[in-house]
Design a protein around this motif. Structure first.
Motif, PDB file in Angstrom:
ATOM      1  N   ALA A 155     -30.937 -16.068 -15.532  1.00 28.27           N
ATOM      2  CA  ALA A 155     -30.093 -15.954 -16.727  1.00 28.27           C
ATOM      3  C   ALA A 155     -29.605 -17.350 -17.113  1.00 28.27           C
ATOM      4  CB  ALA A 155     -28.908 -15.042 -16.458  1.00 28.27           C
ATOM      5  N   MET A 156     -29.760 -17.704 -18.384  1.00 23.75           N
ATOM      6  CA  MET A 156     -29.395 -19.043 -18.838  1.00 23.75           C
ATOM      7  C   MET A 156     -28.768 -18.957 -20.224  1.00 23.75           C
ATOM      8  SD  MET A 156     -31.852 -22.473 -19.061  1.00 23.75           S
ATOM      9  CE  MET A 156     -32.183 -22.432 -17.290  1.00 23.75           C
ATOM     10  N   TRP A 157     -27.810 -19.841 -20.482  1.00 25.67           N
ATOM     11  CA  TRP A 157     -27.211 -19.911 -21.813  1.00 25.67           C
ATOM     12  C   TRP A 157     -28.283 -20.300 -22.820  1.00 25.67           C
ATOM     13  CZ3 TRP A 157     -22.617 -17.768 -21.868  1.00 25.67           C
ATOM     14  CH2 TRP A 157     -21.840 -17.798 -20.717  1.00 25.67           C
ATOM     15  N   LYS A 158     -28.314 -19.646 -23.956  1.00 26.23           N
ATOM     16  CA  LYS A 158     -29.395 -19.825 -24.923  1.00 26.23           C
ATOM     17  C   LYS A 158     -29.576 -21.282 -25.351  1.00 26.23           C
ATOM     18  CE  LYS A 158     -31.158 -17.995 -29.318  1.00 26.23           C
ATOM     19  NZ  LYS A 158     -30.895 -17.053 -30.445  1.00 26.23           N
ATOM     20  N   ASN A 266     -16.562 -17.775 -17.149  1.00 24.08           N
ATOM     21  CA  ASN A 266     -16.172 -19.177 -17.069  1.00 24.08           C
ATOM     22  C   ASN A 266     -17.021 -20.113 -17.923  1.00 24.08           C
ATOM     23  OD1 ASN A 266     -13.948 -19.237 -14.902  1.00 24.08           O
ATOM     24  ND2 ASN A 266     -15.550 -18.041 -13.922  1.00 24.08           N
ATOM     25  N   GLY A 267     -18.157 -19.637 -18.419  1.00 24.11           N
ATOM     26  CA  GLY A 267     -18.930 -20.434 -19.361  1.00 24.11           C
ATOM     27  C   GLY A 267     -19.872 -21.439 -18.725  1.00 24.11           C
ATOM     28  N   TYR A 295     -21.776 -18.582 -25.872  1.00 26.27           N
ATOM     29  CA  TYR A 295     -23.131 -18.523 -26.435  1.00 26.27           C
ATOM     30  C   TYR A 295     -23.800 -17.231 -25.953  1.00 26.27           C
ATOM     31  CZ  TYR A 295     -22.309 -23.610 -26.433  1.00 26.27           C
ATOM     32  OH  TYR A 295     -21.770 -24.857 -26.589  1.00 26.27           O
ATOM     33  N   PRO A 296     -24.858 -16.804 -26.628  1.00 25.12           N
ATOM     34  CA  PRO A 296     -25.668 -15.718 -26.070  1.00 25.12           C
ATOM     35  C   PRO A 296     -26.344 -16.178 -24.768  1.00 25.12           C
ATOM     36  CG  PRO A 296     -26.139 -16.046 -28.407  1.00 25.12           C
ATOM     37  CD  PRO A 296     -25.315 -17.215 -27.974  1.00 25.12           C
ATOM     38  N   VAL A 297     -26.753 -15.208 -23.979  1.00 21.29           N
ATOM     39  CA  VAL A 297     -27.467 -15.465 -22.725  1.00 21.29           C
ATOM     40  C   VAL A 297     -28.886 -14.927 -22.877  1.00 21.29           C
ATOM     41  CG1 VAL A 297     -27.458 -15.102 -20.232  1.00 21.29           C
ATOM     42  CG2 VAL A 297     -25.297 -15.131 -21.496  1.00 21.29           C
ATOM     43  N   VAL A 298     -29.857 -15.631 -22.297  1.00 18.93           N
ATOM     44  CA  VAL A 298     -31.243 -15.156 -22.360  1.00 18.93           C
ATOM     45  C   VAL A 298     -31.790 -15.009 -20.945  1.00 18.93           C
ATOM     46  CG1 VAL A 298     -31.668 -16.141 -24.631  1.00 18.93           C
ATOM     47  CG2 VAL A 298     -32.211 -17.489 -22.577  1.00 18.93           C
TER      48      VAL A 298
END
Length: 583
Positions: A155-158, A266-267, A295-298
């Motif tokens: 899982a990673m921030w877009k 926590n971002g 942000y969305p997560v992908v």
């Protein structure tokens, strides 16, 4: 090698055939009132039935708790019967590794077990055969059906995924390895505002996603998807590859859900990416549990391959699992696989196991996932190789600098259930010291009116026995200088030049009575903040006994990115054991 088909396997096979023959008729039966027992769908019984109630104990992986809680409540409300009286399910969520170990040592004795993945069936059968003549779990084609599934993903921030080339460029473990070891961090990809790359996965000895991640790293290192060998996992190139990935880990842990909470609450300053499940990415983007995602997560499906978390349903082959329990377990299994329950699982972000339920929203790009993925699946290695991978990981993981902080104020002489608090605390400290690796750095500080460094933070191996001896000699007296001691230890760790995980584990049985620092000043000092918040010093707190201020200790742990625990002399060794799983 031929497998001996047990009586249980024959019974279950016959029941499955009968279930298939009678499923349509059963599904057409009108629902009966919850107060009236009703025959469970898909189960026929020959011979004399009894009215004896049947209670089934189930241990299951915590990732599916939301779905399972609702399904169990629904099943229990209908007073289903199989070959005996009404069936009641008592289900407990646990980490897959934790439940496996407790089944093996007899701490728990469930009738049904549903770990997160089939890899745990391979492991538990291997360990069970060391003491018994047969498998604990039957492995026939119909013995361990999947209840739901969810791919293991990164899982990673877009915006950060896009910096790596997502969605046009396939991303995988090789990219994580390069990013983890690049001294420029995200600056090398044109984004200095992201800071360092901060990665997370759970402890492979206790959690399915962590074990799957480490196995996948070993596969990626040798560019294989199956037939991994002992030589593959022991060669220098593989060890270096895994060590490189591990170098960016901020801490480990026993719960995939805990990582999701930390990342999404926590971002990106705390975590850039973490090994999670596809359903947790969907949950994050749904906007219900996490209200303020920056942000969305992908979901990144590693290009080298990954695993499905397939949540098998198993019935244990132990003497306490009677014929009545086996029939009841089949009834509950059929209920979980019924389209109505599978549709609810879909809404929780799982891929249904029942083909009658078509994949639809929220499994879509709007929720950060791609149902055409994963393109490549990895083969589960045999048990011996899995154990070898785990053993190697102990030398490849990121090391830790940890300060053990113990309250030795006079109140620690008070007993709880006839055990002095200080004596229980010393046992807990010894448990923790026994679990930390030789190359990790460990220190011990005691506090009451003043703080005293009993052992500085230094390599544990050469001083382990001396430290255990010093713990044995601890006595309690004085007041409680809690805030100043935590603040001093945080500063000490912050100033240490090593690139290890840095953490404090503090146990106290009361409120602060003699510090210069105030609570809000301490929290501001230790707060994890900025673009590299994930690399802050984590404070793990133990509220020891009823007089400890659990609320304040929770605030301290949460501010630093750590976790709080409740302890007493009876459970303190287990508490320290749980904390050790973060390292």
């Amino acid at each position: 090698m031929k497998r001996t088909l047990t009586i249980f396997s024959w019974c279950l096979l016959c029941l499955c055939v009968l279930a298939a023959c009678n499923e349509q008729t059963s599904n057409q039966q009108p629902a009966k009132p919850a107060s009236s027992p009703q025959a469970a769908p898909g189960v026929n019984c020959s011979g004399q039935k009894t009215q004896n109630p049947v209670t089934l104990n189930m241990a299951y992986s915590s990732e599916k708790q939301t779905w399972m809680d609702a399904a169990v409540a629904d099943f229990n409300s209908k007073s289903f019967t199989a070959c005996d009286g009404p069936i009641t399910i008592k289900a407990t969520p646990m980490g897959s590794g934790q439940s496996m170990q407790q089944i093996l040592d007899g701490t728990i004795q469930p009738d049904i077990w549903s770990p997160a993945g089939n890899v745990w069936i391979t492991l538990i059968n291997s360990k069970w055969r060391e003491k018994h003549s047969d498998n604990l779990i039957a492995t026939g084609a119909n013995d361990t059906p999947s209840l739901v599934s969810s791919p293991v993903v990164i899982a990673m921030w877009k915006p950060q995924a896009e910096a790596l080339g997502w969605p046009n460029k396939p991303i995988g473990w090789s990219d994580i390895s390069k990013l983890s070891t690049n001294p420029q961090g995200w600056r090398a990809y044109g984004h200095p505002e992201f800071g360092d790359f901060k990665f997370g996965h759970t402890h492979p000895g206790y959690s399915n996603s962590g074990l799957d991640a480490v196995i996948a790293m070993n596969y990626a290192a040798v560019n294989k998807t199956r037939a991994l060998t002992s030589n593959d996992v022991t060669n220098a190139g593989t060890k270096e590859f895994v060590t490189n990935v591990e170098s960016s880990v901020i801490h480990y842990g026993d719960s995939t859900g805990f990582f999701a909470d930390k990342m999404f609450n926590n971002g990106p300053g705390y975590l850039s990416a973490a090994v999670l499940y596809e359903n947790l990415v969907i949950e994050a983007n749904s906007g219900q549990k996490y209200k303020n995602l920056p942000y969305p997560v992908v979901a990144i499906y590693p290009k080298e391959g990954t695993f499905y978390s397939d949540h098998p349903f198993t019935v244990l082959q132990t003497p306490n699992v009677t014929a009545a329990k086996k029939a009841a377990a089949l009834a509950f299994r059929n209920f979980l696989l019924d389209p109505a329950q599978q549709q609810k699982a879909l809404q929780d972000g799982f891929r249904p196991a029942n083909s009658q339920v078509k994949i639809a929203a929220p499994l879509d790009s709007a929720h950060g996932v791609d149902i055409s993925q994963p393109k490549t699946l990895l083969q589960v290695p045999n048990a011996n190789l899995i154990n070898q991978i785990e053993d190697n990981w102990q030398t490849q993981r990121r090391l830790v600098d940890v300060s053990l902080v113990l309250d030795r104020s006079g109140s620690m002489n008070d007993p709880i259930n006839n055990v002095r608090k200080i004596d229980g605390a010393k046992d807990g400290l010894k448990e923790f010291v026994s679990l930390v690796g030789d190359q990790d750095q460990l220190g011990l500080t005691l506090f009451s009116d003043n703080s005293d460094e009993i052992s500085p933070i230094s390599t544990l191996g050469p001083k382990r026995q001396d430290l255990l001896n010093r713990i044995s000699g601890i006595e309690a007296n004085g007041s409680t200088k809690l805030y100043d001691t935590i603040g001093d230890q945080v500063k000490k760790l912050q100033n240490m030049p090593s690139k290890h995980i840095k953490a404090i584990v503090v146990l106290t049985d009361g409120a602060d009575t003699s510090s210069q620092l105030k609570q809000d000043q301490l929290i501001e000092q230790i707060k994890a903040k900025g673009e590299n918040a994930g690399n802050s010093v984590k404070v793990f707190t133990i509220a020891y006994g009823d007089d400890a201020n659990a609320s304040i200790l929770t605030d301290i742990a949460t501010a630093s990115g750590g976790k709080e625990y409740a302890g007493n002399p009876q459970n303190i060794k287990e508490v320290y054991n749980q904390i050790s799983q973060f390292f």
